[in-house]
Design a protein around this motif. Structure first.
Motif, PDB file in Angstrom:
ATOM      1  N   ILE A  85       0.850  -1.187   0.000  1.00  0.00           N
ATOM      2  CA  ILE A  85       0.000   0.000   0.000  1.00  0.00           C
ATOM      3  C   ILE A  85       0.889   1.241   0.000  1.00  0.00           C
ATOM      4  O   ILE A  85       1.737   1.402   0.875  1.00  0.00           O
ATOM      5  CB  ILE A  85      -0.943   0.003   1.220  1.00  0.00           C
ATOM      6  N   ALA A  86       0.667   2.120  -0.963  1.00  0.00           N
ATOM      7  CA  ALA A  86       1.544   3.282  -1.146  1.00  0.00           C
ATOM      8  C   ALA A  86       1.318   4.385  -0.112  1.00  0.00           C
ATOM      9  O   ALA A  86       2.273   4.969   0.387  1.00  0.00           O
ATOM     10  CB  ALA A  86       1.365   3.851  -2.547  1.00  0.00           C
ATOM     11  N   ARG A  87       0.073   4.693   0.201  1.00  0.00           N
ATOM     12  CA  ARG A  87      -0.205   5.782   1.151  1.00  0.00           C
ATOM     13  C   ARG A  87       0.107   5.340   2.570  1.00  0.00           C
ATOM     14  O   ARG A  87      -0.380   4.317   3.025  1.00  0.00           O
ATOM     15  CB  ARG A  87      -1.666   6.189   1.093  1.00  0.00           C
ATOM     16  N   ARG A  88       0.895   6.145   3.281  1.00  0.00           N
ATOM     17  CA  ARG A  88       1.247   5.792   4.671  1.00  0.00           C
ATOM     18  C   ARG A  88       0.012   5.725   5.549  1.00  0.00           C
ATOM     19  O   ARG A  88      -0.110   4.830   6.395  1.00  0.00           O
ATOM     20  CB  ARG A  88       2.234   6.799   5.246  1.00  0.00           C
ATOM     21  N   CYS A  89      -0.916   6.673   5.396  1.00  0.00           N
ATOM     22  CA  CYS A  89      -2.105   6.674   6.254  1.00  0.00           C
ATOM     23  C   CYS A  89      -2.972   5.445   5.977  1.00  0.00           C
ATOM     24  O   CYS A  89      -3.493   4.825   6.897  1.00  0.00           O
ATOM     25  CB  CYS A  89      -2.900   7.959   6.103  1.00  0.00           C
ATOM     26  N   GLU A  90      -3.096   5.068   4.714  1.00  0.00           N
ATOM     27  CA  GLU A  90      -3.884   3.886   4.357  1.00  0.00           C
ATOM     28  C   GLU A  90      -3.243   2.623   4.923  1.00  0.00           C
ATOM     29  O   GLU A  90      -3.924   1.772   5.502  1.00  0.00           O
ATOM     30  CB  GLU A  90      -4.001   3.790   2.837  1.00  0.00           C
ATOM     31  N   ARG A  91      -1.923   2.507   4.776  1.00  0.00           N
ATOM     32  CA  ARG A  91      -1.209   1.342   5.314  1.00  0.00           C
ATOM     33  C   ARG A  91      -1.339   1.284   6.831  1.00  0.00           C
ATOM     34  O   ARG A  91      -1.580   0.225   7.410  1.00  0.00           O
ATOM     35  CB  ARG A  91       0.265   1.383   4.892  1.00  0.00           C
ATOM     36  N   ALA A 112      -9.407  -8.768   0.380  1.00  0.00           N
ATOM     37  CA  ALA A 112      -7.984  -9.100   0.181  1.00  0.00           C
ATOM     38  C   ALA A 112      -7.488  -8.693  -1.201  1.00  0.00           C
ATOM     39  O   ALA A 112      -6.690  -9.395  -1.828  1.00  0.00           O
ATOM     40  CB  ALA A 112      -7.739 -10.586   0.449  1.00  0.00           C
ATOM     41  N   SER A 113      -7.961  -7.541  -1.669  1.00  0.00           N
ATOM     42  CA  SER A 113      -7.523  -7.013  -2.964  1.00  0.00           C
ATOM     43  C   SER A 113      -6.214  -6.270  -2.809  1.00  0.00           C
ATOM     44  O   SER A 113      -5.940  -5.677  -1.771  1.00  0.00           O
ATOM     45  CB  SER A 113      -8.581  -6.071  -3.528  1.00  0.00           C
ATOM     46  N   ARG A 114      -5.415  -6.269  -3.861  1.00  0.00           N
ATOM     47  CA  ARG A 114      -4.124  -5.575  -3.821  1.00  0.00           C
ATOM     48  C   ARG A 114      -4.094  -4.363  -4.738  1.00  0.00           C
ATOM     49  O   ARG A 114      -3.114  -3.658  -4.787  1.00  0.00           O
ATOM     50  CB  ARG A 114      -3.003  -6.540  -4.206  1.00  0.00           C
ATOM     51  N   GLY A 115      -5.134  -4.126  -5.482  1.00  0.00           N
ATOM     52  CA  GLY A 115      -5.160  -3.006  -6.416  1.00  0.00           C
ATOM     53  C   GLY A 115      -5.295  -1.672  -5.713  1.00  0.00           C
ATOM     54  O   GLY A 115      -5.457  -1.595  -4.495  1.00  0.00           O
ATOM     55  N   PRO A 116      -5.245  -0.592  -6.506  1.00  0.00           N
ATOM     56  CA  PRO A 116      -5.355   0.759  -5.925  1.00  0.00           C
ATOM     57  C   PRO A 116      -6.753   1.015  -5.370  1.00  0.00           C
ATOM     58  O   PRO A 116      -7.717   0.373  -5.778  1.00  0.00           O
ATOM     59  CB  PRO A 116      -5.049   1.666  -7.105  1.00  0.00           C
ATOM     60  N   THR A 117      -6.823   1.943  -4.453  1.00  0.00           N
ATOM     61  CA  THR A 117      -8.099   2.339  -3.854  1.00  0.00           C
ATOM     62  C   THR A 117      -8.260   3.835  -3.960  1.00  0.00           C
ATOM     63  O   THR A 117      -7.282   4.574  -4.066  1.00  0.00           O
ATOM     64  CB  THR A 117      -8.158   1.967  -2.363  1.00  0.00           C
ATOM     65  N   PRO A 118      -9.513   4.313  -3.900  1.00  0.00           N
ATOM     66  CA  PRO A 118      -9.713   5.754  -3.825  1.00  0.00           C
ATOM     67  C   PRO A 118      -9.262   6.239  -2.446  1.00  0.00           C
ATOM     68  O   PRO A 118      -9.199   5.451  -1.501  1.00  0.00           O
ATOM     69  CB  PRO A 118     -11.219   5.920  -3.994  1.00  0.00           C
ATOM     70  N   GLY A 119      -8.912   7.470  -2.348  1.00  0.00           N
ATOM     71  CA  GLY A 119      -8.490   7.961  -1.031  1.00  0.00           C
ATOM     72  C   GLY A 119      -7.941   9.354  -1.085  1.00  0.00           C
ATOM     73  O   GLY A 119      -8.221  10.114  -1.996  1.00  0.00           O
ATOM     74  N   CYS A 120      -7.122   9.651  -0.134  1.00  0.00           N
ATOM     75  CA  CYS A 120      -6.516  10.971  -0.006  1.00  0.00           C
ATOM     76  C   CYS A 120      -5.354  11.124  -0.981  1.00  0.00           C
ATOM     77  O   CYS A 120      -4.932  10.171  -1.623  1.00  0.00           O
ATOM     78  CB  CYS A 120      -6.076  11.197   1.426  1.00  0.00           C
ATOM     79  N   ASP A 121      -4.817  12.339  -1.064  1.00  0.00           N
ATOM     80  CA  ASP A 121      -3.736  12.641  -1.997  1.00  0.00           C
ATOM     81  C   ASP A 121      -2.352  12.567  -1.386  1.00  0.00           C
ATOM     82  O   ASP A 121      -1.382  13.022  -1.997  1.00  0.00           O
ATOM     83  CB  ASP A 121      -3.949  14.039  -2.594  1.00  0.00           C
ATOM     84  N   CYS A 122      -2.229  12.033  -0.192  1.00  0.00           N
ATOM     85  CA  CYS A 122      -0.912  12.021   0.463  1.00  0.00           C
ATOM     86  C   CYS A 122      -0.090  10.818   0.019  1.00  0.00           C
ATOM     87  O   CYS A 122      -0.572   9.935  -0.672  1.00  0.00           O
ATOM     88  CB  CYS A 122      -1.076  12.022   1.975  1.00  0.00           C
TER      89      CYS A 122
END
Length: 79
Positions: free
Chosen positions: A8-14, A68-78
């Motif tokens: 997961i790329a976004r720190r807040c999401e991870r 258990a998906s690994r694709g991108p998700t909608p979210g914030c811009d951080c």
């Protein structure tokens, strides 16, 4: 034990997804884990409304934990 969410790329999401998973693993209820993760998201993003935080946390938990998906998700811009 548990899944690796390092992709997961976004720190807040991870942080949210990892916290949710770990809270559930130690016996916290779904609602308690969800509420804690909503608070965690707002620590990362104090400008976010409670409604926005709840929506994103719900989407991320559903995407990464339930499906258990690994694709991108909608979210914030951080990052």
């Amino acid at each position: 034990m548990g899944r690796d969410f390092s992709h997961i790329a976004r720190r807040c999401e991870r942080a949210v997804v990892t916290a949710y998973r770990e809270l559930r693993e130690v016996g916290q209820s779904d609602m308690a884990a969800f509420q804690a993760c909503t608070t965690l998201y707002r620590v990362h993003h104090p400008e976010a409304s409670v409604a926005e935080a709840r929506r994103l946390v719900a989407e991320w938990v559903d995407h990464h934990v339930i499906r258990a998906s690994r694709g991108p998700t909608p979210g914030c811009d951080c990052d």
